[in-house]
Design a protein around this motif. Structure first.
Motif, PDB file in Angstrom:
ATOM      1  N   ILE A 194     -61.067  14.546  36.518  1.00 57.38           N
ATOM      2  CA  ILE A 194     -62.714  13.990  35.651  1.00 57.38           C
ATOM      3  C   ILE A 194     -62.697  13.230  34.990  1.00 57.38           C
ATOM      4  N   ASN A 195     -62.704  11.747  34.851  1.00 60.15           N
ATOM      5  CA  ASN A 195     -63.176  10.436  34.255  1.00 60.15           C
ATOM      6  C   ASN A 195     -63.918  11.067  33.339  1.00 60.15           C
ATOM      7  N   TRP A 196     -64.230   9.685  32.332  1.00 57.69           N
ATOM      8  CA  TRP A 196     -65.232   9.137  31.433  1.00 57.69           C
ATOM      9  C   TRP A 196     -66.433   8.350  32.515  1.00 57.69           C
ATOM     10  N   LYS A 197     -65.885   7.449  33.216  1.00 59.23           N
ATOM     11  CA  LYS A 197     -66.116   6.727  34.027  1.00 59.23           C
ATOM     12  C   LYS A 197     -67.379   7.536  34.881  1.00 59.23           C
ATOM     13  N   GLN A 198     -66.815   8.548  35.268  1.00 62.82           N
ATOM     14  CA  GLN A 198     -67.672   9.794  35.825  1.00 62.82           C
ATOM     15  C   GLN A 198     -68.777  10.395  34.914  1.00 62.82           C
ATOM     16  N   VAL A 199     -68.331  10.790  34.324  1.00 65.11           N
ATOM     17  CA  VAL A 199     -68.867  11.490  33.007  1.00 65.11           C
ATOM     18  C   VAL A 199     -70.678   9.728  32.693  1.00 65.11           C
ATOM     19  N   ILE A 200     -70.278   9.309  32.476  1.00 67.35           N
ATOM     20  CA  ILE A 200     -70.186   7.547  32.136  1.00 67.35           C
ATOM     21  C   ILE A 200     -71.839   7.492  33.572  1.00 67.35           C
ATOM     22  N   LEU A 201     -71.342   7.490  34.873  1.00 67.85           N
ATOM     23  CA  LEU A 201     -72.436   7.681  36.165  1.00 67.85           C
ATOM     24  C   LEU A 201     -73.133   9.043  36.105  1.00 67.85           C
ATOM     25  N   TYR A 202     -72.811   9.402  35.851  1.00 62.25           N
ATOM     26  CA  TYR A 202     -73.728  10.686  35.362  1.00 62.25           C
ATOM     27  C   TYR A 202     -74.343  11.463  34.486  1.00 62.25           C
ATOM     28  N   ALA A 203     -74.560  10.945  33.154  1.00 60.85           N
ATOM     29  CA  ALA A 203     -75.670  10.516  32.555  1.00 60.85           C
ATOM     30  C   ALA A 203     -76.606   9.106  32.233  1.00 60.85           C
ATOM     31  N   SER A 204     -76.171   8.087  33.810  1.00 60.20           N
ATOM     32  CA  SER A 204     -76.862   7.071  34.133  1.00 60.20           C
ATOM     33  C   SER A 204     -77.681   7.642  34.861  1.00 60.20           C
ATOM     34  N   PHE A 205     -77.409   8.141  36.434  1.00 60.65           N
ATOM     35  CA  PHE A 205     -77.946   8.616  37.776  1.00 60.65           C
ATOM     36  C   PHE A 205     -79.035   9.669  37.112  1.00 60.65           C
ATOM     37  N   SER A 206     -78.797  10.437  36.315  1.00 56.84           N
ATOM     38  CA  SER A 206     -79.725  11.414  35.874  1.00 56.84           C
ATOM     39  C   SER A 206     -80.866  11.877  34.407  1.00 56.84           C
ATOM     40  N   LEU A 207     -80.995  10.450  33.564  1.00 53.36           N
ATOM     41  CA  LEU A 207     -81.469   9.932  32.730  1.00 53.36           C
ATOM     42  C   LEU A 207     -82.494   8.509  33.330  1.00 53.36           C
TER      43      LEU A 207
END
Length: 499
Positions: A194-207
């Motif tokens: 798991i990388n930080w790009k995926q964390v940012i994508l998760y936050a973006s697509f959920s919020l």
């Protein structure tokens, strides 16, 4: 069935479960469910976009808008389809997690036979979409953990957005999943990339979809208000209206939170799984199997935690902690918000089943297969759950209700009067008949309905005090809700004519 494609079994579970819920629906509608029928048939745009569960009413509203049937029938169709989809998605997630098909099917069906899920999948309330969203989110989460990728994290984020839009309490599950991704990115484990790009994508697509739809809903509400010449609320006023109603004393926000209400919390948590008899009026011997069920559920929960934490696979451990902390968070939230309200304990059922599935899968592993006695714990829980569903839930919930009155009505000129104003509200929404409410001293006031066919619905424990009922014809007896109060339907035509 073991050789069937996963997609075929998914569709079969969806259809069969939907059919089961549609054919055997509850006849005991909650007050909130009746409110929803009111909103749909009145085309209430304000309540259609409820800020606490923005999309919760939409499936029923869409079916109602596309058909010419009544709101309660449209909601029944929508709820049954969503209920079946929840069970099918739960199966997919557990098979992805445990790699055991039959176990996953049984776990999915155990949700179907639980009281909370079954009732709110056939009651015209708003929780079916929340169940679907949570089941979809957990499946998406397991798939991402198994093979992290940009595409899968985007699907995970969209799934999280749906859970947030279905009910605000799901911010706990969606937020905890985001936190777990941050932990995974920080740890940089070789077995889970798991990388930080995926964390940012998760936050973006959920919020972002969540925020966008809330803004659009607020604009829609304001447009509806403007057309009626009413003052329009600001976004914050509309978004926080439910919380402000609690502060105004219309809910029990924080008031019921304390150790003295802990037994009520446990009782309510248990009632999300089985139709719990009323305390104080139920013989003690009938409570023994229920107490056994509760104790077994606790033991399985503890054993699941113990077994799974000992595995070296990170995916089950992540799922374990997400489910465990979500159950605790949801439980405390329900305790804080409104102790005794079963609705705050519904979605956590999916997390509990994931924990049980993990536990049984661990027992079935090569090293644990020598200890089959431990399988008796989850097996006993499942058997008791099915037993309670067949012997308590179905006989009670599929009979009675105000539907009992509607079933007997044949003459459109019959005047029906209820002692309970709540029942008066229900009848016009499940039939073509209007209804009246009896005055508090209905036994003593003059009657102006002479010559008409008149029916009264009166509490059984108050019939002895009403002389008019002595010469009335009893048609039926039924119960309406979990209070177990018995109501008597009388034909008062001849009795009123002789007074």
């Amino acid at each position: 069935m073991g050789s069937w494609p996963k997609s075929r079994l998914f569709i079969l579970l969806w259809l069969l479960t939907s059919l089961y819920i549609a054919v055997l629906p509850t006849r005991h509608y909650t007050p909130d469910a009746v409110n929803n029928l009111t909103y749909l048939e009145a085309h209430n745009g304000f309540e259609s976009w409820h800020s606490q569960h923005l999309l919760g009413l939409k499936p029923g509203e869409w079916v109602y808008g596309l058909t010419s049937i009544r709101a309660w029938q449209a909601m029944r169709i929508a709820q049954a389809l969503l209920g079946g989809l929840t069970v099918a998605l739960l199966y997919l997630g557990l098979e992805e997690l445990t790699q055991r098909r039959w176990l996953s099917v049984i776990c999915g069906l155990s949700l179907c036979f639980s009281y909370g899920f079954w009732h709110y999948s056939s009651d015209p309330d708003i929780y079916s979409l929340g169940y679907v969203a949570v089941a979809l989110l957990m499946w998406s989460y397991v798939r991402f953990l198994r093979l992290p990728s940009t595409r899968r994290v985007m699907i995970l984020g969209i799934s999280a957005a749906l859970t947030l839009l279905s009910h605000q309490i799901n911010v706990e599950l969606a937020g905890l999943i985001g936190l777990s991704l941050m932990i995974g990115a920080f740890r940089k484990s070789a077995s889970m990339s798991i990388n930080w790009k995926q964390v940012i994508l998760y936050a973006s697509f959920s919020l972002l979809p969540t925020i966008l739809l809330y803004v659009l809903a607020w604009l829609s509400v304001n447009g509806s208000f403007a057309q009626q010449g009413l003052p329009t609320p600001t976004f914050i006023e509309w978004f926080l209206r439910y919380f402000r109603s609690a502060e105004a004393g219309q809910a029990t926000w924080g008031v019921s939170f304390g150790l003295n209400t802990l037994p009520t919390v446990i009782y309510t948590l248990l009632s999300s799984w089985i139709l719990v008899p009323l305390l104080g009026v139920t013989p003690f011997w009938q409570l023994i199997p229920i107490a056994i069920f509760g104790l077994l559920l606790i033991v399985v929960f503890i054993r699941a935690f113990y077994k799974v934490t000992r595995t070296g696979d990170l995916v089950p451990q992540y799922v374990l902690w997400i489910c465990l902390v979500t159950v605790i968070a949801n439980g405390v939230s329900g305790w804080w918000w409104q102790t005794g309200n079963i609705k705050f304990y519904l979605f956590m059922q999916i997390n509990v089943i994931y924990l049980v599935g993990l536990y049984v899968a661990k027992l079935l592993s090569a090293k644990a297969v020598r200890y089959p006695r431990e399988l008796l714990l989850p097996l006993s829980v499942g058997c008791l759950l099915l037993l309670f569903h067949l012997t308590l839930t179905l006989p009670y919930e599929t009979k009675g209700g105000v539907f009992e009155v509607a079933d007997h009505l044949e003459d459109d000129t019959t005047i029906v009067a209820f002692q309970d104003p709540y029942q008066t509200r229900i009848l016009p929404y499940i039939s073509t008949h209007p209804a009246e409410t009896l005055s508090p001293n209905f036994c003593n006031i003059p009657v102006s309905d002479a010559g008409s066919t008149v029916w009264w619905v009166v509490r059984q424990d108050e019939t002895a005090d009403c002389g008019r009922l002595a010469s009335a014809t009893e048609i039926s007896r039924f119960q309406v809700d979990r209070t177990r109060i018995i109501w008597v339907l009388f034909d008062m035509t001849s009795a009123l004519q002789t007074k």
